[in-house]
Design a protein around this motif. Structure first.
Motif, mmCIF file in Angstrom:
data_model
loop_
_atom_site.group_PDB
_atom_site.id
_atom_site.type_symbol
_atom_site.label_atom_id
_atom_site.label_comp_id
_atom_site.label_asym_id
_atom_site.label_seq_id
_atom_site.Cartn_x
_atom_site.Cartn_y
_atom_site.Cartn_z
ATOM 1 N N SER A 34 0.667 -1.245 -0.030
ATOM 2 C CA SER A 34 -0.041 -0.049 0.152
ATOM 3 C C SER A 34 0.767 1.295 -0.171
ATOM 4 O O SER A 34 0.556 2.208 -0.680
ATOM 5 N N ALA A 37 2.339 1.821 -3.092
ATOM 6 C CA ALA A 37 1.325 2.261 -4.242
ATOM 7 C C ALA A 37 1.025 3.787 -4.085
ATOM 8 O O ALA A 37 0.161 4.260 -4.589
ATOM 9 N N ASP A 58 -6.439 0.301 0.738
ATOM 10 C CA ASP A 58 -5.855 1.686 0.678
ATOM 11 C C ASP A 58 -6.290 2.289 -0.422
ATOM 12 O O ASP A 58 -7.095 2.048 -1.179
ATOM 13 N N ASN A 61 -2.628 3.869 -5.820
ATOM 14 C CA ASN A 61 -2.976 3.771 -7.401
ATOM 15 C C ASN A 61 -3.344 2.682 -8.082
ATOM 16 O O ASN A 61 -3.709 2.673 -9.375
ATOM 17 N N THR A 71 -0.367 -10.398 -10.335
ATOM 18 C CA THR A 71 0.118 -10.073 -8.967
ATOM 19 C C THR A 71 0.317 -11.285 -8.099
ATOM 20 O O THR A 71 1.193 -11.495 -7.191
ATOM 21 N N SER A 78 5.852 -4.893 -10.268
ATOM 22 C CA SER A 78 5.784 -3.777 -11.229
ATOM 23 C C SER A 78 7.078 -2.758 -10.884
ATOM 24 O O SER A 78 7.331 -1.753 -11.186
ATOM 25 N N LYS A 79 8.001 -3.347 -9.736
ATOM 26 C CA LYS A 79 8.763 -2.508 -9.188
ATOM 27 C C LYS A 79 10.378 -2.545 -9.659
ATOM 28 O O LYS A 79 11.272 -2.094 -9.151
ATOM 29 N N GLY A 93 8.831 -2.965 -1.669
ATOM 30 C CA GLY A 93 8.855 -4.241 -2.308
ATOM 31 C C GLY A 93 9.869 -4.500 -3.495
ATOM 32 O O GLY A 93 10.056 -3.474 -4.172
ATOM 33 N N GLY A 96 8.636 -9.266 -5.718
ATOM 34 C CA GLY A 96 7.268 -9.915 -6.439
ATOM 35 C C GLY A 96 6.705 -11.577 -5.984
ATOM 36 O O GLY A 96 6.514 -12.314 -6.506
ATOM 37 N N GLU A 97 7.012 -11.505 -4.580
ATOM 38 C CA GLU A 97 6.716 -12.709 -4.118
ATOM 39 C C GLU A 97 5.561 -12.817 -2.997
ATOM 40 O O GLU A 97 5.015 -14.010 -3.011
ATOM 41 N N ALA A 98 5.210 -11.642 -2.698
ATOM 42 C CA ALA A 98 4.538 -11.655 -1.296
ATOM 43 C C ALA A 98 2.918 -12.262 -1.567
ATOM 44 O O ALA A 98 2.715 -13.060 -0.878
ATOM 45 N N LEU A 99 2.475 -11.703 -2.439
ATOM 46 C CA LEU A 99 1.219 -11.944 -2.767
ATOM 47 C C LEU A 99 0.809 -13.610 -3.206
ATOM 48 O O LEU A 99 0.116 -14.098 -2.894
ATOM 49 N N THR A 142 -6.611 -0.402 -3.529
ATOM 50 C CA THR A 142 -6.678 -1.775 -3.404
ATOM 51 C C THR A 142 -6.938 -2.336 -1.943
ATOM 52 O O THR A 142 -6.541 -1.665 -1.045
HETATM 53 P P1 ADP Z 1 6.526 -6.842 -4.943
HETATM 54 O O1 ADP Z 1 5.928 -5.736 -3.846
HETATM 55 O O2 ADP Z 1 7.570 -7.321 -4.469
HETATM 56 O O3 ADP Z 1 6.463 -6.270 -6.174
HETATM 57 P P2 ADP Z 1 4.092 -8.479 -4.462
HETATM 58 O O4 ADP Z 1 3.652 -9.915 -4.692
HETATM 59 O O5 ADP Z 1 3.760 -7.833 -3.030
HETATM 60 O O6 ADP Z 1 5.541 -8.022 -4.851
HETATM 61 O O7 ADP Z 1 2.892 -7.478 -5.325
HETATM 62 C C1 ADP Z 1 3.120 -7.922 -6.781
HETATM 63 C C2 ADP Z 1 2.520 -6.760 -7.542
HETATM 64 O O8 ADP Z 1 1.446 -6.439 -7.046
HETATM 65 C C3 ADP Z 1 3.453 -5.243 -7.182
HETATM 66 O O9 ADP Z 1 4.739 -5.032 -7.786
HETATM 67 C C4 ADP Z 1 2.229 -4.176 -7.300
HETATM 68 O O10 ADP Z 1 2.379 -3.923 -8.875
HETATM 69 C C5 ADP Z 1 1.021 -4.991 -7.324
HETATM 70 N N1 ADP Z 1 0.390 -4.531 -5.910
HETATM 71 C C6 ADP Z 1 0.242 -5.314 -4.940
HETATM 72 N N2 ADP Z 1 -0.262 -4.702 -3.922
HETATM 73 C C7 ADP Z 1 -0.642 -3.571 -4.360
HETATM 74 C C8 ADP Z 1 -1.556 -2.462 -3.862
HETATM 75 N N3 ADP Z 1 -2.152 -2.376 -2.809
HETATM 76 N N4 ADP Z 1 -1.711 -1.334 -4.806
HETATM 77 C C9 ADP Z 1 -1.320 -1.434 -5.925
HETATM 78 N N5 ADP Z 1 -0.576 -2.280 -6.416
HETATM 79 C C10 ADP Z 1 -0.105 -3.458 -5.898
#
Ligand code: ADP
Ligand code: MG
Length: 595
Positions: A34, A37, A58, A61, A71, A78-79, A93, A96-99, A142
């Motif tokens: 969050s 974003a 949150d 964006n 995701t 996206s980072k 972040g 790209g693993e958390a979700l 989100t």
């Molecule tokens: P990371 O944060 O390392 O990129 P995550 O698995 O946490 O990996 O999230 C994957 C992608 O999902 C993020 O790179 C982002 O683009 C998108 N994302 C996740 N949570 C949010 C959020 N709250 N708002 C906007 N985009 C999000």
């Protein structure tokens, strides 16, 4: 078994083990997303300490509809684009693993709408299996809901601590982020009950007040420094405000909370000689360095970092902290006559409760720069040996000095007794005995009541959220001690009675003293909890330094102390007495050998 590639569900559960250790880890990852974003408002709903639900919403964006599925794919972010970017990371972040990980060990629902879309998207993931992506109406931003965490990993569930501990981990984490991102408004709810609300107006002291209470927040010293390639801001405790562990030492490096024992040591060293042994400062320090000077990719949950020039960073921290400490008019603890000055102290109360007491114990720890009268060393040995034979022998009262210490002649020389510490010890042993008497040794239930004083008018107390949670968990133990306390509102309590020992004391102060320091144990044994509660009751009930005692009272205190099983320390482990042996006196007077 032949070598085989693990099925994806198994592989992702293994990977999830690294990132998702407990409900607080889920909160951390969702919060970081969050913040990345660009959210201005973040709302966190927890139920059943996160086991049932963690939901983070949150107004950041948002995620474009056609990217939502990605995701939850592993290594989808996206980072970050290339490995080079790893050394220029501006977001929390990047892996790209958390979700993906969280989704593989829970029921997860992601709902998101970017500002330029009229509709949002919703995706449900069950144990790592993504369902179909739906188009739904949703506010901009989100929302990620994580339900039934670890429902498919029973081993993990078993490792979770009791709900109050898990809740505390979450509270600690959220408050730390709220401090670090003080321009973001955070709202945290446990089971629909608001626990933390920040304003997002960038006022860190205000947030500190909601964590530690107004009094402590007011005392914290601000640190602001530019050191070579490092800029540093935050708060540290003055030397009069300490904790018995390092738990309240928190560092953020480039906006990320890090555990770095070396940084902690650098900080503690800056307090060198200013704190008692075994006491630690509180600190929340935010370090900002150019991204290429920190490697953040050294730990799966990004909890550790590596500095390119670690020495430089540690020195920077030390210098800045030391400077802030010295700039603050220090409470003198070596001089004479500076201690128990009730009016002078009123402005710098230690923990807002009993200034004289803390200062007095500082004095003991730094006794006029002579280590020879430290009871832990030298002459004390012979005295201890003496005690082990015969128990404490009769001390002859000489008098009271500075309304704080009793002077007595003992078996071998002079004894200075800290009246507060001594009284604490006496009360502690009495109350422990009463407690044991009143409590069934079999199931710990109360056989008879410990005397309590019922207040004519119940008193309402507002507590900082963390203390409120703590009191809540200790209500039964408190009631056994004579505190009849009921929850009244979200962090207010109604106090109906206090222990008779504390009669006449402000119930707010009495309760505050008792809760303090209590956060420290993960899951204290019940018996230990009670001993500690009792120790705290005694601390508040004991006569203070600065209180003149009649000769009768002085004598009574001495003989009560002599009757104690452990007369030499107060219940918190500080010495009750300092011994100056005849031998030492002779040496000091240059008479050694003349005898
Ligand atoms: P990371 O944060 O390392 O990129 P995550 O698995 O946490 O990996 O999230 C994957 C992608 O999902 C993020 O790179 C982002 O683009 C998108 N994302 C996740 N949570 C949010 C959020 N709250 N708002 C906007 N985009 C999000
Ligand atoms: Mg992330």
């Amino acid at each position: 078994m032949p070598i085989h590639v693990l099925p994806p569900e198994v592989a992702s559960q293994i990977a999830a083990g690294e990132v998702v250790e407990r409900p607080a880890s889920v909160v951390k990852e969702l919060l970081e997303n969050s913040i990345d974003a660009g959210a201005a408002h973040i709302t966190i709903h927890i139920s059943e300490a996160g086991k049932r639900l963690v939901r983070v919403s949150d107004d950041g964006n948002g995620i474009p509809f056609d990217e939502i599925l990605l995701t939850v794919a592993r290594h989808a972010t996206s980072k970050l684009n290339s490995a080079d970017d790893l050394f220029n990371i501006q977001t929390l972040g990047f892996r790209g693993e958390a979700l993906a990980s969280i989704g593989s060990v829970s029921h997860m629902t992601i709902t998101s709408r970017p500002v330029d879309s009229s509709m949002g998207g919703r995706l449900q993931v069950v144990g790592g299996q993504a369902g179909s992506l739906e188009s739904v109406g949703a506010p901009v931003g989100t929302q990620v809901s994580v339900e039934d965490l670890f429902y498919n990993v029973p081993a993990r569930l078993k490792f979770l601590k009791n709900p109050s501990t898990e809740r505390r981990h979450i509270d600690e984490l959220v408050t730390r982020y709220a401090l670090a991102y003080s321009r973001v408004q955070f709202r945290l709810y446990h089971d629909e009950r608001p626990v933390l609300m920040t304003s997002g107006n960038n006022n860190r002291r205000e947030i500190l007040a909601s964590i530690y209470g107004v009094e402590v927040a007011r005392q914290l010293l601000e640190v602001l420094a530019e050191e070579e390639s490092l800029s540093l801001s935050g708060f540290i405790s003055p030397i009069s405000l300490t904790r018995s562990n390092r738990r309240e030492i928190v560092f953020f490096v480039n906006g990320r909370p890090v555990q770095d024992p070396a940084l902690g040591t650098a900080l503690v060293q800056a307090y060198h000689t200013l704190l008692m042994v075994g006491r630690y400062p509180l600190a929340m320090l935010f370090l900002q360095l150019a991204p290429d000077l920190v490697d953040v990719n050294v730990h799966p949950t990004k909890a550790e970092v590596r500095f390119k020039n670690s020495d430089q960073v540690f020195r920077g921290v030390q210098r800045a902290v030391r400077r802030a400490l010295l700039a603050y008019t220090p409470v003198p603890f070596l001089g004479i006559g500076l201690h128990w000055h009730p009016t002078g102290m009123a402005n710098s109360p230690a923990r807002g409760i009993d200034p004289t007491w803390t200062i007095a114990s500082d004095l003991q720890e730094h006794p006029a720069s002579s280590s020879e009268i430290n009871p832990q060393e030298g002459d004390a040995g012979s005295y201890q040996a003496h005690l082990a034979g015969v128990g404490i022998s009769i001390l002859r009262l000489v008098g009271q000095i500075a309304s704080a210490y009793l002077v007595a002649e003992g078996p071998d020389g002079l004894y200075l007794i800290d009246q507060h510490a001594a009284h604490e010890r006496v009360l502690f042993e009495n109350l422990m005995a009463m407690w044991r008497e009143a409590t069934s040794p079999i199931d710990g239930s109360l056989k008879s009541a410990i005397p309590a004083q019922v207040l004519l008018q119940p008193v309402t107390l507002e507590m900082p959220p963390a203390s409120a949670r703590l009191i809540e968990t200790q209500l039964p133990a408190l009631s056994q001690l004579g505190f009849q306390v009921e929850l009244f509102g979200r962090s207010s309590f109604l106090v109906r009675s206090i222990p008779a020992l504390l009669a006449g004391m402000d119930p707010a102060v009495a309760l505050a003293v008792i809760v303090e320091d209590f956060e420290e144990d993960e899951t204290p044994l019940q018996a230990e909890t009670e001993a500690r509660l009792i120790a705290r009751v005694c601390k508040s009930a004991a006569v203070k330094a600065g209180q003149a005692l009649s000769v009768e009272e002085q004598r009574a205190l001495l003989s009560d102390l002599e009757a104690c099983q452990s007369p030499r320390t107060c219940p918190h482990g500080r010495p009750t007495m300092i011994h100056l042996s005849v031998d030492l006196l002779e040496r000091q007077f240059g008479r050694h050998g003349a005898r």
